[in-house]
Structures are given as structure tokens and as C-alpha cells.
Write an enzyme that holds these catalytic residues in place. Structure first.
Site, PDB file in Angstrom:
ATOM      1  N   HIS A 158       4.175   2.888  -7.864  1.00  0.00           N
ATOM      2  CA  HIS A 158       4.490   3.535  -6.585  1.00  0.00           C
ATOM      3  C   HIS A 158       5.909   3.277  -6.096  1.00  0.00           C
ATOM      4  O   HIS A 158       6.517   4.119  -5.461  1.00  0.00           O
ATOM      5  CB  HIS A 158       3.464   3.125  -5.505  1.00  0.00           C
ATOM      6  CG  HIS A 158       3.655   1.752  -4.957  1.00  0.00           C
ATOM      7  ND1 HIS A 158       3.235   0.613  -5.610  1.00  0.00           N
ATOM      8  CD2 HIS A 158       4.224   1.309  -3.806  1.00  0.00           C
ATOM      9  CE1 HIS A 158       3.531  -0.457  -4.893  1.00  0.00           C
ATOM     10  NE2 HIS A 158       4.142  -0.063  -3.789  1.00  0.00           N
ATOM     11  N   HIS A 162       2.913   7.142  -0.796  1.00  0.00           N
ATOM     12  CA  HIS A 162       2.407   5.840  -0.321  1.00  0.00           C
ATOM     13  C   HIS A 162       2.963   5.427   1.039  1.00  0.00           C
ATOM     14  O   HIS A 162       2.438   4.514   1.656  1.00  0.00           O
ATOM     15  CB  HIS A 162       2.619   4.749  -1.373  1.00  0.00           C
ATOM     16  CG  HIS A 162       4.034   4.302  -1.580  1.00  0.00           C
ATOM     17  ND1 HIS A 162       4.888   4.922  -2.453  1.00  0.00           N
ATOM     18  CD2 HIS A 162       4.739   3.277  -1.035  1.00  0.00           C
ATOM     19  CE1 HIS A 162       6.058   4.296  -2.445  1.00  0.00           C
ATOM     20  NE2 HIS A 162       6.005   3.310  -1.585  1.00  0.00           N
ATOM     21  N   HIS A 163       4.004   6.089   1.522  1.00  0.00           N
ATOM     22  CA  HIS A 163       4.500   5.786   2.876  1.00  0.00           C
ATOM     23  C   HIS A 163       4.168   6.907   3.879  1.00  0.00           C
ATOM     24  O   HIS A 163       4.686   6.905   4.993  1.00  0.00           O
ATOM     25  CB  HIS A 163       6.015   5.553   2.861  1.00  0.00           C
ATOM     26  CG  HIS A 163       6.395   4.210   2.298  1.00  0.00           C
ATOM     27  ND1 HIS A 163       6.027   3.012   2.878  1.00  0.00           N
ATOM     28  CD2 HIS A 163       7.103   3.884   1.184  1.00  0.00           C
ATOM     29  CE1 HIS A 163       6.503   2.003   2.153  1.00  0.00           C
ATOM     30  NE2 HIS A 163       7.148   2.507   1.115  1.00  0.00           N
ATOM     31  N   HIS A 189      13.029   6.336  -1.512  1.00  0.00           N
ATOM     32  CA  HIS A 189      12.411   5.831  -2.741  1.00  0.00           C
ATOM     33  C   HIS A 189      11.066   6.477  -3.116  1.00  0.00           C
ATOM     34  O   HIS A 189      10.827   6.702  -4.313  1.00  0.00           O
ATOM     35  CB  HIS A 189      12.330   4.286  -2.729  1.00  0.00           C
ATOM     36  CG  HIS A 189      11.199   3.708  -1.958  1.00  0.00           C
ATOM     37  ND1 HIS A 189      11.308   3.355  -0.641  1.00  0.00           N
ATOM     38  CD2 HIS A 189       9.914   3.411  -2.336  1.00  0.00           C
ATOM     39  CE1 HIS A 189      10.146   2.852  -0.247  1.00  0.00           C
ATOM     40  NE2 HIS A 189       9.287   2.870  -1.243  1.00  0.00           N
ATOM     41  N   LYS A 196      12.390   2.501  -5.911  1.00  0.00           N
ATOM     42  CA  LYS A 196      13.134   1.382  -5.292  1.00  0.00           C
ATOM     43  C   LYS A 196      14.199   0.828  -6.226  1.00  0.00           C
ATOM     44  O   LYS A 196      15.086   0.097  -5.790  1.00  0.00           O
ATOM     45  CB  LYS A 196      12.175   0.257  -4.899  1.00  0.00           C
ATOM     46  CG  LYS A 196      11.769   0.309  -3.454  1.00  0.00           C
ATOM     47  CD  LYS A 196      11.192  -1.020  -3.025  1.00  0.00           C
ATOM     48  CE  LYS A 196      10.656  -0.908  -1.601  1.00  0.00           C
ATOM     49  NZ  LYS A 196       9.803  -2.028  -1.271  1.00  0.00           N
TER      50      LYS A 196
HETATM   51 FE   LIG Z   1       7.456   1.754  -1.023  1.00  0.00          FE
HETATM   52 FE   LIG Z   2       5.377  -0.805  -2.016  1.00  0.00          FE
END
Ligand SMILES: [Fe+2]
Ligand SMILES: [Fe+2]
Length: 508
Positions: free
Chosen positions: A345, A398-399, A374, A349
Site C-alpha cells: 500500500h 488506503h487514505h 503517495h 512512499k
Molecule cells: Fe500511506
Molecule cells: Fe501506510
């Protein structure tokens, strides 16, 4: 002919179901993540692979050596995230990615003869928040301690790279090549200062191939060949340089088609990737589900190694997500999807400089906007694998939050799958229970209390309830031994934790 070998342990990849991606398909897609970490022009690993394979064929490498070279070229930068935090520390908070990519165009083997471009690179990136005198002082110190720093950084990167290569089942020759990427023909390289024929032949080809790409992208083919000649016999094996010269003269080095005839399309990145996949030594070899998971785990560890604050983050989030998924009765195929999305995920980054990831304070607006990119990058990288479209969607979300206040797309509840909701909850729990540069980690009970405020507005009620009951039952969020498993048995040591950061000795 450059002496290599013609007998090695061939790769024994488990038999896979049809429809699974092949090893080249997955490695060529994930190589874009490695380019991000190095600040390289996207597609660097793939272009280096094409160039290196042309060199290997020109040099008459055996099929086994070519297969090892192929995997080593795609994975050459797999250890690169492990020294990013240390690099940032040496630079006094400067941008590790900018310096890493800039240094590739410099002759860093001659600190006694610094070039204006090297000094400019350092001036623009060392101690950006300090006054000019302190910056100058740190640059001088960097010059004085260069050899020690180079040795430490390259050792970290090469050792970890070789460990990861072994972990995902590649041959020992491939691991050795990744470990020896920065050795120089005259013995002035790192980490072992190997000389001449003591250096892996594959590594000698890789060193030339990656420089061919870096210089040609920035300065064109003619200047690239000039650099090659200047470094022949010192940095590079003269025989490999001769092979590059020969291919260059015959216009066979730079052409945008593979040696077996794949035509270039209008999208250069797609064309290069297609050409790389077409060169695969095991083109029909589909990956088994367990090997696929192992590769995902290896790349999760690449992400986690980027910063010691996120050490084990991807693995911990995966454990939490799996526990939630199991508690909610997900079917095996949905668990497999969730597992892979959780492991990968935060792939995006790798593009975030450590000056942001490790900042001991709140991020400013510009830094936040870099950070917020990211998940989108994760989605872009994963969606290059045909079979990973849903993994890409779940990982890239995921965010996101149920009320649309998340990022990068501001998706709302109706567009967030159950797996995306589980991953969102697991990610926040993981982040809260880990230490950050500006705070220590919260206890599970404290983390749940903080998260509770966002239920049901932003976080899914059922996912949160499952997490709460798991945490109350005292289940660990640390990675389980199964996440560190290794194949083939006995051949691949478990990856070591990144070395703790040493205090920097520079005066500040
Ligand atoms: Fe993240
Ligand atoms: Fe994360």
C-alpha cells in the site's frame, strides 16, 4: 569472450495457475518503485536491463548467465531504500533523492578533484535550513569523510539488496551481482574493493549498463560514450566498454526495439517494458500464489526500510488487515487480495524524500502535498500489472475516508470496497501505534480511542469493531513469522532489520 559460467542452479519456480503474472511482468512493474527511490528518470531499471542484456549477448554470455543478468538488472536497486535515511542525515536534512540521482552523473571516486557541478549539487542540497557558513562547514566535512560515508552507504545498500534477491528465490550469482554493483575495475569501488576479474562479470556489465542509461538520458549518446572511454580500465571493465563501443558503432545499442524484434509503440515506457518482458529467460513461467506473495513481502520490506520510523509499518499493517479480514469472514481469494494490497500500500512512499518522512515536526503545505501523492503513485505502479488492477485500487485507496475527506481522490463510501475499508482502518491503527519523528507510538487502547472519534463518519463501523475485538483479545500487530518466510527453503536468509542510525560525526 568475458569469462562467466555456464553451470548454475537453475531457478526452480513453483508451478502456477494460468492467469497469474510472470516473474518479468511483476518485476518490471515494481522496478518503477525502485526508480522512485533513486530519484531516477522513470523506466531507468528497464532501460538498464535492455542495455545490459545487449551487452551480455555481445559478450557471448551463456543462457544461464544471461538469465541471472536479467534478474540482477531488474533488481539492481532493490536495496536502495536502506540507506536513504542515513543519506538524509549526512546531508543535514537535504533531499536524498535529488542527491542520489545527481551523484550518478559525478565522478565521486575523485574527492581530491571536485568538479564545479559536484559542489553545486551539494550547495543546493546540504543543510537547506542552515545559514551559508554552516552549510559550507558541512560540505567540507562531507568531503573529508567521503570515503567512509561511501563505504557505509554502499555496504548497507548492497548487503540488503543481495538479501532481498535471495529471499525472492533468485540465484546466488544474481545476488552476488547486486552486491557487487558498485565495485570498480581498479579496486577503488565498494563495499569490498574487489579488483578486475574478482568482480562478478554480471556486476561489471551492470555497472556499464546503468551508466549508459543515466548519461544518455541526461547528456545524449555521444557524451555517454565519451564518459565510458574515460572510465574504462578505472571504473569499468575495458572488455565491457569495448562491447558497448562495438554495439554503438553498429547502431545496435540504443535502438528502441528488443533484440528479438518487439517494435516500439508510441509510449516509450510501454515499449521498453514490452521489450524487457520479451527478453525474459522464462517467458512462460507464471508465478505461483506463494511466490507472488513473497515478492510482495520483499517489496513491503523495501518500503519499510526507507525510514526507521516506518520500520515494519507495511508488515504490521498487513498483519492487522489480515486479522480484521479473517474476523470478518473474508473468502480466501479476498484475503489474498487484501494481503497483497496491504503489503504494497505504501509503495508510492519510496518517492517521498526522507527530509519529509523523518522530519521532527509538522509538515508544511508543500511537504504535505508531496506526501499526499503517495497512494496515487502506488496505484499507478501496481496497475501496470494486468492481474493487479483490483490490488491497485484497494492499495491506492488506503487514505480515503467514507465521508470523502480522504486523499488522493476524495472517494466516498459507495466507492470504497470492504477490502479498502479494512486496509484504511489497519493503516491508521498501524501508524498510531508506531513512533514518529515528532511523537512516540500510542498504546493499542489509546490508538483505538483516537480512532473511535472517526467512526462511523470516516471509518467503517464493522471494520473498527473487528479491530477493537482483536486488540482487546491481545493479538499482536507485529509481523508474524509467516510474513518472513523464505523460499526456496534454506537458500534465502531472512532479511535483516535496517541498521540503526549512527549519530553523525559532522560538526553542526
Ligand atoms: Fe500511506
Ligand atoms: Fe501506510
Amino acid at each position: 569472450m568475458l569469462k562467466t559460467y555456464c553451470q548454475s542452479t537453475p531457478l526452480e519456480l513453483p508451478v502456477a495457475e494460468s492467469g497469474a503474472p510472470s516473474l518479468p511482468e511483476i518485476l518490471s512493474a515494481l522496478s518503477f518503485a525502485l526508480d522512485l527511490t533513486e530519484g531516477a528518470v522513470p523506466g531507468h531499471a528497464l532501460r538498464s536491463c535492455l542495455l545490459g542484456m545487449r551487452l551480455g549477448m555481445e559478450l557471448g554470455f551463456s543462457p544461464i548467465a544471461l538469465a541471472d543478468l536479467y534478474h540482477a538488472l531488474l533488481l539492481k536497486d532493490v536495496g536502495c531504500s536502506s540507506n536513504a535515511a542515513r543519506m538524509c542525515q549526512i546531508l543535514g536534512g537535504g533531499d536524498d533523492r535529488v542527491v542520489k540521482s545527481g551523484v550518478k552523473l559525478e565522478d565521486w571516486t575523485r574527492p581530491d578533484r571536485p568538479k564545479l557541478s559536484t559542489l553545486r549539487l551539494l550547495w543546493n542540497n546540504v543543510s537547506p535550513d542552515e545559514n551559508p557558513m554552516r552549510r559550507l562547514g558541512r560540505i567540507l566535512q562531507i568531503g573529508l569523510t567521503q570515503h567512509g560515508n561511501n563505504e557505509e552507504m554502499i555496504q548497507l545498500r548492497c548487503d540488503r539488496g543481495a538479501s532481498i534477491v535471495r529471499k525472492i528465490g533468485m540465484s546466488e550469482q544474481t545476488a552476488l551481482a547486486v552486491r557487487s554493483l558498485d565495485e570498480h575495475w581498479d579496486g577503488s569501488g565498494y563495499p569490498q574493493r574487489l579488483k578486475g576479474s574478482a568482480i562478478s562479470p554480471l556486476a561489471r556489465v551492470m555497472a556499464v549498463a546503468q551508466n549508459l542509461d543515466v548519461f544518455s538520458v541526461e547528456q545524449g549518446a555521444v557524451q555517454t560514450m565519451l564518459v565510458l572511454r574515460q572510465r574504462s580500465g578505472r571504473w569499468f571493465d575495458p572488455e565491457v566498454v569495448k562491447a558497448a563501443e562495438s554495439l554503438h558503432k553498429r547502431s545496435a545499442l540504443w535502438r528502441q526495439r528488443s533484440p528479438n524484434g518487439v517494435q516500439a509503440s508510441t509510449d516509450p515506457a510501454k515499449a521498453v517494458r514490452a521489450a524487457v518482458i520479451a527478453l525474459s529467460p522464462q517467458e512462460n513461467n507464471r508465478l505461483s500464489a506463494s511466490h507472488m506473495d513473497l515478492i510482495c513481502e520483499a517489496f513491503a520490506e523495501v518500503v519499510d526500510a526507507k525510514s526507521h520510523f516506518t520500520f515494519r509499518h507495511s508488515m504490521g499493517v498487513t498483519k492487522a488487515a489480515r486479522n480484521i479480514g479473517r474476523a470478518m469472514g473474508l473468502k480466501p481469494e479476498r484475503m489474498e487480495l487484501l494481503n497483497r494490497a496491504a503489503l504494497l500500500h505504501d509503495l508510492g512512499k519510496l518517492r517521498v524524500p526522507n527530509s519529509i518522512l523523518d522530519k521532527p515536526g509538522k509538515l508544511d503545505d508543500a511537504q504535505w502535498s508531496v506526501m499526499r501523492e503517495h497512494p496515487g503513485l502506488t496505484r499507478t505502479i501496481l496497475s501496470r500489472v494486468k492481474q493487479f488492477q483490483e490490488v491497485a485500487e484497494v492499495a491506492g485507496a488506503h487514505h480515503e475516508k467514507l465521508d470523502g475527506t480522504g486523499y488522493p481522490k476524495g472517494l466516498t463510501a459507495g466507492r470504497l470496497s470492504l477490502e479498502a475499508r479494512i486496509l484504511g482502518v489497519a493503516d491508521i491503527y498501524g501508524a498510531l501505534t508506531e513512533g514518529r519523528p515528532y511523537r512516540s507510538g500510542f498504546s493499542p487502547a489509546e490508538a483505538l480511542k483516537i480512532m473511535e472519534r472517526d467512526v462511523p463518519g470516516k471509518l467503517d463501523t464493522d471494520c473498527f469493531a473487528a479491530l477493537s475485538s482483536i486488540a482487546e483479545a491481545g493479538e499482536e500487530t507485529a509481523p508474524s513469522p509467516e510474513l518472513l518466510r523464505v523460499v526456496p527453503p534454506g537458500r534465502c536468509p531472512t532479511i535483516l532489520a535496517p541498521a540503526p542510525l549512527k549519530p553523525i560525526t559532522l560538526s553542526s
